[in-house]
Design an enzyme around this catalytic site. Structure first.
Site, mmCIF file in Angstrom:
data_model
loop_
_atom_site.group_PDB
_atom_site.id
_atom_site.type_symbol
_atom_site.label_atom_id
_atom_site.label_comp_id
_atom_site.label_asym_id
_atom_site.label_seq_id
_atom_site.Cartn_x
_atom_site.Cartn_y
_atom_site.Cartn_z
ATOM 1 N N GLY A 130 25.236 -18.270 60.415
ATOM 2 C CA GLY A 130 26.583 -17.706 60.369
ATOM 3 C C GLY A 130 26.759 -16.339 61.007
ATOM 4 N N LYS A 186 25.567 -21.788 74.973
ATOM 5 C CA LYS A 186 24.129 -21.539 75.105
ATOM 6 C C LYS A 186 23.445 -22.734 75.776
ATOM 7 C CE LYS A 186 21.038 -21.829 71.687
ATOM 8 N NZ LYS A 186 20.543 -20.621 71.084
#
Ligand code: SAM
Length: 227
Positions: free
Chosen positions: A68, A178
């Site tokens: 998170g 990513k």
């Protein structure tokens, strides 16, 4: 090893080697001091510092959000819990296959596969009729010992992010994805260039130099243009 750190350690290194490296790492120490759930926070902070992608009032979708730390950064930057009464309040939605502890002001979809239609439907329900300003993906498939398989798997996830962007991202929006670099990177960059004004490869200094990890950032999203 904490649960949060275990979730960020999906890199295929042995756990002893991983632990030794974590203990030496300045970003691990800094994450602890600043209450970020893992060192990845600094990758997004550095990307944002350079390219200013997160603004108060923005709607952000974070794919592969556990534990998170990107949601924590995004929530601060977009004013997701109304911490600054003078600024518009933003929205952050975090999705992950893993469970996640709640984060103030963030809509979390734990135990959800981002690539499934059911998950994407839930995201659209949260958005109501709004569109997102920023679509982030730090998703990483479970690494195998075979680099080319890992590359293929992460590229497939990136393509699912690009496909999703077509229905949820605002004109002018930003995508950050990513990737572990490899042979399919040009194909992915080309696909991103077809839907964004500019695409660049970004490697923040918090991303380990010995890792194939890079981020593709597309700005000025416009979707497919009809000739
Ligand atoms: C490097 S971690 C993300 C770290 C996160 N950005 C942070 O700062 O806390 C990668 C995450 O991608 C998630 N992931 C991989 N494939 C996924 C999928 N299909 N749907 C949702 N999450 C996925 C993994 O469960 C893992 O938690």
């Amino acid at each position: 090893m904490s649960t949060a750190h275990r979730k960020c350690s999906n890199k295929g290194v042995s756990s002893n080697e991983w632990l030794r490296r974590q203990m030496r790492d300045i970003y691990v120490k800094q994450a602890g001091k600043e209450n970020y759930r893992c060192r990845s926070a600094f990758k997004l902070l550095q990307i944002d510092e350079k390219y200013r992608i997160l603004k108060p009032g923005h709607v952000v979708i974070d794919c592969g959000a556990a534990p998170g730390s990107w949601c924590q950064v995004a929530a601060q930057k977009v004013n997701a819990y109304g911490q600054d009464a003078c600024q518009p309040r933003g929205t952050v939605i975090g999705i992950d296959l893993q469970s996640m502890a709640p984060i103030d002001g963030v809509h979390l979809l734990p135990l959800c596969d981002f690539t499934s239609e059911a998950t994407q439907h839930r995201v659209r329900e949260i958005l109501k009729n709004k569109k997102a300003d920023v679509l982030l993906s730090d998703m990483a498939p479970a690494a195998t010992g075979v680099k080319s398989h890992n590359h293929e798997a992460i590229v497939t996830l990136c393509f699912s992010v690009l496909t999703f962007s077509l229905s949820v991202l605002k004109e002018g929006g930003t995508i950050v994805c990513k990737l572990w670099s490899g042979g399919d990177q040009p194909r992915l960059e080309k696909a991103m260039r077809a839907i964004c004004d500019s695409v660049r490869v970004v490697k923040p200094s918090a991303s380990r130099g010995d890792s194939a990890e890079i981020f593709l950032m597309g700005k000025g999203f416009h979707g497919f243009r009809t000739p």
